[in-house]
Design an enzyme around this catalytic site. Sequence first.
Site, PDB file in Angstrom:
ATOM      1  N   LYS A  22     -81.522 -36.543  67.729  1.00  0.00           N
ATOM      2  CA  LYS A  22     -80.773 -35.535  66.983  1.00  0.00           C
ATOM      3  C   LYS A  22     -80.592 -35.961  65.534  1.00  0.00           C
ATOM      4  CE  LYS A  22     -76.054 -35.535  67.256  1.00  0.00           C
ATOM      5  NZ  LYS A  22     -75.330 -35.572  65.979  1.00  0.00           N
ATOM      6  N   ASN A  23     -80.157 -37.214  65.353  1.00  0.00           N
ATOM      7  CA  ASN A  23     -79.789 -37.637  64.003  1.00  0.00           C
ATOM      8  C   ASN A  23     -80.983 -37.984  63.115  1.00  0.00           C
ATOM      9  OD1 ASN A  23     -77.182 -37.095  64.610  1.00  0.00           O
ATOM     10  ND2 ASN A  23     -76.554 -39.234  64.899  1.00  0.00           N
ATOM     11  N   CYS A 117     -62.679 -33.487  60.710  1.00  0.00           N
ATOM     12  CA  CYS A 117     -63.544 -33.660  61.872  1.00  0.00           C
ATOM     13  C   CYS A 117     -62.715 -34.358  62.936  1.00  0.00           C
ATOM     14  CB  CYS A 117     -64.740 -34.505  61.453  1.00  0.00           C
ATOM     15  SG  CYS A 117     -65.786 -35.036  62.802  1.00  0.00           S
ATOM     16  N   ARG A 122     -63.917 -38.210  57.364  1.00  0.00           N
ATOM     17  CA  ARG A 122     -65.326 -38.053  56.998  1.00  0.00           C
ATOM     18  C   ARG A 122     -65.559 -37.304  55.681  1.00  0.00           C
ATOM     19  NH1 ARG A 122     -68.783 -36.513  62.228  1.00  0.00           N
ATOM     20  NH2 ARG A 122     -70.412 -37.588  61.084  1.00  0.00           N
ATOM     21  N   ASP A 309     -71.610 -44.585  67.870  1.00  0.00           N
ATOM     22  CA  ASP A 309     -71.999 -43.477  68.757  1.00  0.00           C
ATOM     23  C   ASP A 309     -72.184 -43.914  70.212  1.00  0.00           C
ATOM     24  OD1 ASP A 309     -71.916 -41.789  66.593  1.00  0.00           O
ATOM     25  OD2 ASP A 309     -74.085 -41.672  66.321  1.00  0.00           O
ATOM     26  N   ARG A 401     -74.221 -29.980  71.943  1.00  0.00           N
ATOM     27  CA  ARG A 401     -74.598 -30.158  70.543  1.00  0.00           C
ATOM     28  C   ARG A 401     -75.611 -31.281  70.389  1.00  0.00           C
ATOM     29  NH1 ARG A 401     -70.044 -31.374  66.586  1.00  0.00           N
ATOM     30  NH2 ARG A 401     -71.961 -31.648  65.426  1.00  0.00           N
TER      31      ARG A 401
HETATM   32  N1  EPU Z   1     -67.755 -42.027  54.309  1.00  0.00           N
HETATM   33  C1  EPU Z   1     -66.972 -41.757  53.217  1.00  0.00           C
HETATM   34  N2  EPU Z   1     -67.498 -41.012  52.196  1.00  0.00           N
HETATM   35  C2  EPU Z   1     -68.762 -40.511  52.233  1.00  0.00           C
HETATM   36  C3  EPU Z   1     -69.570 -40.787  53.359  1.00  0.00           C
HETATM   37  C4  EPU Z   1     -69.038 -41.547  54.385  1.00  0.00           C
HETATM   38  O1  EPU Z   1     -65.808 -42.186  53.150  1.00  0.00           O
HETATM   39  O2  EPU Z   1     -69.157 -39.838  51.276  1.00  0.00           O
HETATM   40  C5  EPU Z   1     -67.229 -42.832  55.429  1.00  0.00           C
HETATM   41  C6  EPU Z   1     -67.050 -42.011  56.724  1.00  0.00           C
HETATM   42  O3  EPU Z   1     -65.823 -41.310  56.713  1.00  0.00           O
HETATM   43  C7  EPU Z   1     -67.141 -43.078  57.784  1.00  0.00           C
HETATM   44  C8  EPU Z   1     -68.161 -44.069  57.196  1.00  0.00           C
HETATM   45  O4  EPU Z   1     -68.176 -43.807  55.794  1.00  0.00           O
HETATM   46  O5  EPU Z   1     -65.900 -43.704  57.945  1.00  0.00           O
HETATM   47  C9  EPU Z   1     -69.563 -43.943  57.730  1.00  0.00           C
HETATM   48  O6  EPU Z   1     -69.951 -42.588  57.751  1.00  0.00           O
HETATM   49  P1  EPU Z   1     -71.456 -42.095  57.601  1.00  0.00           P
HETATM   50  O7  EPU Z   1     -71.586 -41.344  56.338  1.00  0.00           O
HETATM   51  O8  EPU Z   1     -72.408 -43.205  57.852  1.00  0.00           O
HETATM   52  O9  EPU Z   1     -71.553 -41.049  58.812  1.00  0.00           O
HETATM   53  P2  EPU Z   1     -72.399 -39.727  58.810  1.00  0.00           P
HETATM   54  O10 EPU Z   1     -73.612 -39.925  58.002  1.00  0.00           O
HETATM   55  O11 EPU Z   1     -71.511 -38.577  58.487  1.00  0.00           O
HETATM   56  C10 EPU Z   1     -73.930 -40.277  60.865  1.00  0.00           C
HETATM   57  C11 EPU Z   1     -74.219 -39.663  62.197  1.00  0.00           C
HETATM   58  C12 EPU Z   1     -73.016 -39.832  63.096  1.00  0.00           C
HETATM   59  C13 EPU Z   1     -72.733 -41.321  63.249  1.00  0.00           C
HETATM   60  C14 EPU Z   1     -72.515 -41.957  61.855  1.00  0.00           C
HETATM   61  C15 EPU Z   1     -72.323 -43.459  61.901  1.00  0.00           C
HETATM   62  C16 EPU Z   1     -75.779 -37.906  61.617  1.00  0.00           C
HETATM   63  C17 EPU Z   1     -76.059 -36.455  61.497  1.00  0.00           C
HETATM   64  N3  EPU Z   1     -74.539 -38.261  62.006  1.00  0.00           N
HETATM   65  O12 EPU Z   1     -72.797 -39.579  60.332  1.00  0.00           O
HETATM   66  O13 EPU Z   1     -73.364 -39.296  64.370  1.00  0.00           O
HETATM   67  O14 EPU Z   1     -71.591 -41.541  64.037  1.00  0.00           O
HETATM   68  O15 EPU Z   1     -73.650 -41.660  61.010  1.00  0.00           O
HETATM   69  O16 EPU Z   1     -73.402 -44.071  62.500  1.00  0.00           O
HETATM   70  O17 EPU Z   1     -76.653 -38.727  61.412  1.00  0.00           O
HETATM   71  C18 EPU Z   1     -72.979 -38.359  66.498  1.00  0.00           C
HETATM   72  O18 EPU Z   1     -74.214 -38.220  66.601  1.00  0.00           O
HETATM   73  O19 EPU Z   1     -72.193 -38.212  67.464  1.00  0.00           O
HETATM   74  C19 EPU Z   1     -72.419 -38.720  65.201  1.00  0.00           C
HETATM   75  C20 EPU Z   1     -71.141 -38.539  64.889  1.00  0.00           C
END
Ligand code: EPU
Length: 421
Positions: A22-23, A117, A122, A309, A401
């Site tokens: 998915k990701n 969320c 996030r 995850d 999802r």
């Molecule tokens: N963060 C910030 N500011 C930003 C971006 C991130 O503060 O601009 C913080 C987030 O709040 C979090 C940390 O940084 O505390 C890491 O977040 P990250 O941006 O890496 O998460 P994401 O890219 O939104 C992806 C996956 C998630 C997975 C996380 C961590 C996708 C579509 N989603 O989310 O997947 O948990 O990386 O590995 O790739 C899931 O599949 O169930 C899922 C939630």
Amino acid sequence: MDKLLIRGGRPLRGEIRISGAKNAALPELCAALLTPETMTLRNIPRLQDVATMLKLIRNMGATAEFSPDGTVVIESRELHFPEAPYEMVKTMRAAVLALGPLLARFGEATVSLPGGCAIGARPVDQHIKGLEKMGAEIVIEHGYMIAKLPKGWTRLKGANIRTDMITVTGTENFMMAAALAEGETVLENAAMEPEITDLGEMLNAMGAKVTGHGTSEIRIQGVEKLHGATHKVVSDRIECGTFLCAVAATGGDVLLKDGRAEHLEAVIDLLKAAGAEVQAVEGGIRVRSEGRLEAQSFKTTEYPGFPTDMQAQFMALNCIAEGDSKITETIFENRFMHVSELMRMGARIDVDGKVAITHGVERLSGAIVMATDLRASASLVIAGLVADGETMVDRIYHLDRGYEQMEAKLRELGADIERVK
Ligand code: EPU
């Protein structure tokens, strides 16, 4: 609303195939917008989030055909509506991945801010800051990020971007934006997840010049145009890890075809320490387990550490294992919502801030439980598979999802599980 009815206590045996990730699929569907030529993506999982992403890119004016064999063909010659509206972003945060590609190819993008969320705040501040470093002008108005290029510019400019924390979708947005920017972009503190490596490979197949993907420093030499290509989405390490935990918890012997052991080292090491047998075999991973396992402590961290995850699913396993475990969640601030539901099934867990302590019990008992997010749902399914009697998991739209045909795959392995409308 659909629910899952599980009658627990059966070991899992046989073989199933792990779907595309998915990701990886979600950013790659967005990356297809970087070229006017035809893009063919194979091994796309049939999931609610993928359906939402396809709806989003069709809504922009692209065509996208999804064949039964998992192939998606996308064409985005021109887009009349380079926007990601709130209705779509609120159901799937990954829609923020449209920002980088739209801005890079069309010089403008309007993407709704995702809002809160279930698993944490996030924010997307890092995405905004990074794209601003590349010259984008971004304002927040009426809940939307409205991004454009400065007057007179035709492309973003390469930049050095070092994010304050490691962000997976942030890194992906920068890679896609930088692929069409002028000059070189260097991403420091980049995410190293296999989905990032896969995106880098897809971009290179389209004619981009990406190096270092899979390490913490990614370099992207921008090119003027990207061309059409074919790419196969990497297999889903989280789906695979979820089935590994399910088999370890219920006992049995399963071959997970297309599972990639090298993407799951942290999880596999812990499963082995717990007493399960996990082996990389040709074309997949074999897992065997019998008797009661030993609870394992762990801390979630960015790849290659233990994935956030997989935290909920491993916790379900620890709940019925022997002994105590300490689980520390370092990525998201509110990712223990499955705890109270597991406790309704007889689990003994104490939570203090970002630490959960499990005290293994010999049996869980079936109950009606409520799924609160995608991975929490998976942990409740695992708990239901080992519990005595019937477990009804409510609100499984969360599960739909991100897991392709989960109940069908579990049934194939001998589980007593059915979807109740
Ligand atoms: N963060 C910030 N500011 C930003 C971006 C991130 O503060 O601009 C913080 C987030 O709040 C979090 C940390 O940084 O505390 C890491 O977040 P990250 O941006 O890496 O998460 P994401 O890219 O939104 C992806 C996956 C998630 C997975 C996380 C961590 C996708 C579509 N989603 O989310 O997947 O948990 O990386 O590995 O790739 C899931 O599949 O169930 C899922 C939630």
